[in-house]
Design a protein around this motif. Structure first.
Motif, PDB file in Angstrom:
ATOM      1  N   ALA A 254       0.657  -1.288   0.282  1.00 36.13           N
ATOM      2  CA  ALA A 254       0.114  -0.128  -0.209  1.00 36.13           C
ATOM      3  C   ALA A 254       0.744   1.336   0.051  1.00 36.13           C
ATOM      4  O   ALA A 254       0.435   2.107  -0.482  1.00 36.13           O
ATOM      5  CB  ALA A 254      -0.883  -0.001   1.238  1.00 36.13           C
ATOM      6  N   ASP A 255       2.039   1.288   0.422  1.00 33.25           N
ATOM      7  CA  ASP A 255       2.765   2.500   0.732  1.00 33.25           C
ATOM      8  C   ASP A 255       3.418   2.643  -0.629  1.00 33.25           C
ATOM      9  O   ASP A 255       4.057   4.027  -0.625  1.00 33.25           O
ATOM     10  CB  ASP A 255       3.983   2.045   1.814  1.00 33.25           C
ATOM     11  N   CYS A 256       3.323   1.972  -1.441  1.00 35.03           N
ATOM     12  CA  CYS A 256       3.771   2.238  -2.777  1.00 35.03           C
ATOM     13  C   CYS A 256       3.395   3.315  -3.509  1.00 35.03           C
ATOM     14  O   CYS A 256       3.511   3.962  -4.519  1.00 35.03           O
ATOM     15  CB  CYS A 256       3.832   0.849  -3.766  1.00 35.03           C
ATOM     16  N   ARG A 257       1.925   3.639  -3.210  1.00 33.14           N
ATOM     17  CA  ARG A 257       1.156   4.636  -3.679  1.00 33.14           C
ATOM     18  C   ARG A 257       1.927   5.965  -3.558  1.00 33.14           C
ATOM     19  O   ARG A 257       1.622   7.007  -4.421  1.00 33.14           O
ATOM     20  CB  ARG A 257      -0.320   4.780  -2.937  1.00 33.14           C
ATOM     21  N   ARG A 302      -1.763   0.972  -6.821  1.00 30.65           N
ATOM     22  CA  ARG A 302      -1.839   1.274  -8.249  1.00 30.65           C
ATOM     23  C   ARG A 302      -3.368   1.088  -9.032  1.00 30.65           C
ATOM     24  O   ARG A 302      -3.593  -0.135  -9.442  1.00 30.65           O
ATOM     25  CB  ARG A 302      -0.981   0.282  -9.049  1.00 30.65           C
ATOM     26  N   PRO A 303      -4.002   2.180  -8.870  1.00 33.38           N
ATOM     27  CA  PRO A 303      -5.573   2.013  -9.245  1.00 33.38           C
ATOM     28  C   PRO A 303      -5.610   1.677 -10.635  1.00 33.38           C
ATOM     29  O   PRO A 303      -4.766   2.245 -11.523  1.00 33.38           O
ATOM     30  CB  PRO A 303      -6.219   3.680  -9.018  1.00 33.38           C
ATOM     31  N   GLY A 304      -6.388   0.836 -10.910  1.00 35.47           N
ATOM     32  CA  GLY A 304      -6.872   0.803 -12.438  1.00 35.47           C
ATOM     33  C   GLY A 304      -5.883  -0.433 -12.955  1.00 35.47           C
ATOM     34  O   GLY A 304      -5.912  -0.653 -14.047  1.00 35.47           O
ATOM     35  N   GLN A 305      -5.037  -0.971 -12.249  1.00 35.08           N
ATOM     36  CA  GLN A 305      -4.273  -2.136 -12.754  1.00 35.08           C
ATOM     37  C   GLN A 305      -4.620  -3.518 -12.142  1.00 35.08           C
ATOM     38  O   GLN A 305      -3.840  -4.270 -11.985  1.00 35.08           O
ATOM     39  CB  GLN A 305      -2.617  -1.838 -12.443  1.00 35.08           C
ATOM     40  N   GLN A 306      -5.789  -3.646 -11.912  1.00 35.66           N
ATOM     41  CA  GLN A 306      -6.328  -4.866 -11.159  1.00 35.66           C
ATOM     42  C   GLN A 306      -5.918  -6.260 -11.906  1.00 35.66           C
ATOM     43  O   GLN A 306      -5.616  -7.047 -11.171  1.00 35.66           O
ATOM     44  CB  GLN A 306      -7.747  -4.908 -11.034  1.00 35.66           C
ATOM     45  N   HIS A 307      -6.147  -6.084 -13.177  1.00 33.46           N
ATOM     46  CA  HIS A 307      -5.667  -7.472 -13.987  1.00 33.46           C
ATOM     47  C   HIS A 307      -4.287  -7.956 -13.992  1.00 33.46           C
ATOM     48  O   HIS A 307      -4.125  -9.062 -13.558  1.00 33.46           O
ATOM     49  CB  HIS A 307      -5.937  -7.361 -15.593  1.00 33.46           C
ATOM     50  N   ARG A 308      -3.395  -6.894 -14.062  1.00 28.61           N
ATOM     51  CA  ARG A 308      -1.976  -7.333 -14.014  1.00 28.61           C
ATOM     52  C   ARG A 308      -1.619  -7.459 -12.411  1.00 28.61           C
ATOM     53  O   ARG A 308      -1.030  -8.755 -12.050  1.00 28.61           O
ATOM     54  CB  ARG A 308      -1.093  -5.962 -14.386  1.00 28.61           C
ATOM     55  N   CYS A 309      -2.258  -6.675 -11.596  1.00 25.20           N
ATOM     56  CA  CYS A 309      -1.982  -7.039 -10.138  1.00 25.20           C
ATOM     57  C   CYS A 309      -2.237  -8.748  -9.619  1.00 25.20           C
ATOM     58  O   CYS A 309      -1.752  -9.093  -8.824  1.00 25.20           O
ATOM     59  CB  CYS A 309      -2.489  -6.067  -9.061  1.00 25.20           C
TER      60      CYS A 309
END
Length: 332
Positions: A254-257, A302-309
């Motif tokens: 989470a801190d990567c935000r 990383r909002p919007g990167q659900q598929h890759r994550c």
């Protein structure tokens, strides 16, 4: 430290003859060196006064006060302990041959290999000091707000690995280039300063009960998602070590935000999933719940990167679930 030795300078006569707490001793407030690292200071005037009184003093560093954690790797040729004492909390099956394992360098290398990480002994990014006895001090800087407890590598209560001591809060370490009657504490090639404590070692130290105090870090304005934090609490279910490990893994992601680029996000997410998979395999967390909280932390960072994550999380969980994390709390 006492001249030519790696032990603290002797107390004054009054303190030698009285069993009292350093916290209540007037000698420390008066600027004496009684009670070892409890008297540690960075006051230059006080230090100059000590050396005027005793020019042959050597230097010791109070690890906790300096925000340091030092791996003290021993090289004593002693008989191997029982298998469960080599890497506490990690099962080493009877089929694994231990013929070449003789000291702390080997047990630490074994731990790093099991976690698929680089051996700290060869970490040239941080300060490393060869001791006169053939051991090694590997110096690391701890994160603000994290306090780690000391341990000895032979302790049945708290240990990272056999013949690997931890010098941290409540302990001290001999300063580099100090010369004792046994020889010099020699700085090895590489960084002359301590590097940040690696994340995988932090996880191992939490697993083995070295986290003595967890002071909340200053908010970055982007806290871990509420439902993820609730899951962390629920996942503990009385298992404090599992709760701390899961919380640390989610926080790292989470801190990567706060760092949109250059935060090694994918690597940290994979590592967090691997660690969480170990908790799942050991029965501390349901697999669906694990995937959910990891996805929430990843979406926060990383909002919007659900598929890759999701792909990274599934791969990390699968790998981690092949290596159950056995914790102190699991032992009878």
């Amino acid at each position: 430290m006492a001249p030519g030795r790696k032990t603290p300078a002797a107390n004054c006569a009054r303190c030698q003859g009285s069993a009292h707490s350093p916290a209540t001793c007037d000698c420390i407030t008066d600027g004496r060196w009684c009670h070892g690292f409890h008297a540690a200071t960075d006051d230059p005037d006080r230090i100059r006064g000590w050396w005027r009184a005793q020019p042959r003093f050597d230097v010791g560093v109070a690890c906790g006060a300096a925000g340091l954690l030092v791996l003290d790797v021993d090289a004593h040729e002693t008989p191997l302990p029982e298998r469960e004492r080599l890497l506490p909390g990690i099962t080493i099956g009877a089929h694994v041959r231990l013929d070449g394992l003789r000291h702390g360098f080997h047990s630490l290398a074994l731990l790093a290999a099991l976690r698929q990480e680089a051996d700290p002994v060869h970490d040239t990014s941080t300060l490393r000091v060869r001791t006169p006895s053939g051991g090694l001090h590997v110096w690391y800087q701890t994160r603000p707000g994290h306090t780690w407890a000391c341990s000895t590598g032979s302790s049945p209560r708290r240990a990272l690995a056999w013949q690997v001591d931890i010098r941290a809060h409540g302990g001290y370490i001999v300063a580099p280039n100090t010369v004792t009657s046994s020889g010099r504490y020699e700085v090895l090639p590489g960084s002359p300063a301590p590097a940040p404590l690696p994340g995988w070692l932090e996880t191992e130290l939490i697993r083995t009960g070295h986290q003595s105090v967890a002071v909340p870090r200053q908010s970055t304005g982007h806290p871990t998602p509420f439902r993820a934090r609730q899951a962390v609490i629920a996942a503990g279910a009385g298992r404090d070590s599992a709760t701390r490990i899961l919380a640390a893994a989610l926080t790292t992601v989470a801190d990567c935000r706060a760092t949109p680029e250059g935060a090694s996000f994918t690597e940290k997410l994979n590592r967090a999933a691997f660690t969480t998979g170990g908790l799942v395999a050991a029965g501390h967390l349901d697999q669906h719940a694990a995937e959910t909280v990891l996805l929430e932390a990843a979406e926060h960072a990383r909002p919007g990167q659900q598929h890759r994550c999701a792909s990274v999380i599934r791969a990390g969980l699968a790998a981690g679930m092949r290596r159950p994390l056995v914790l102190k709390d699991d032992r009878p």
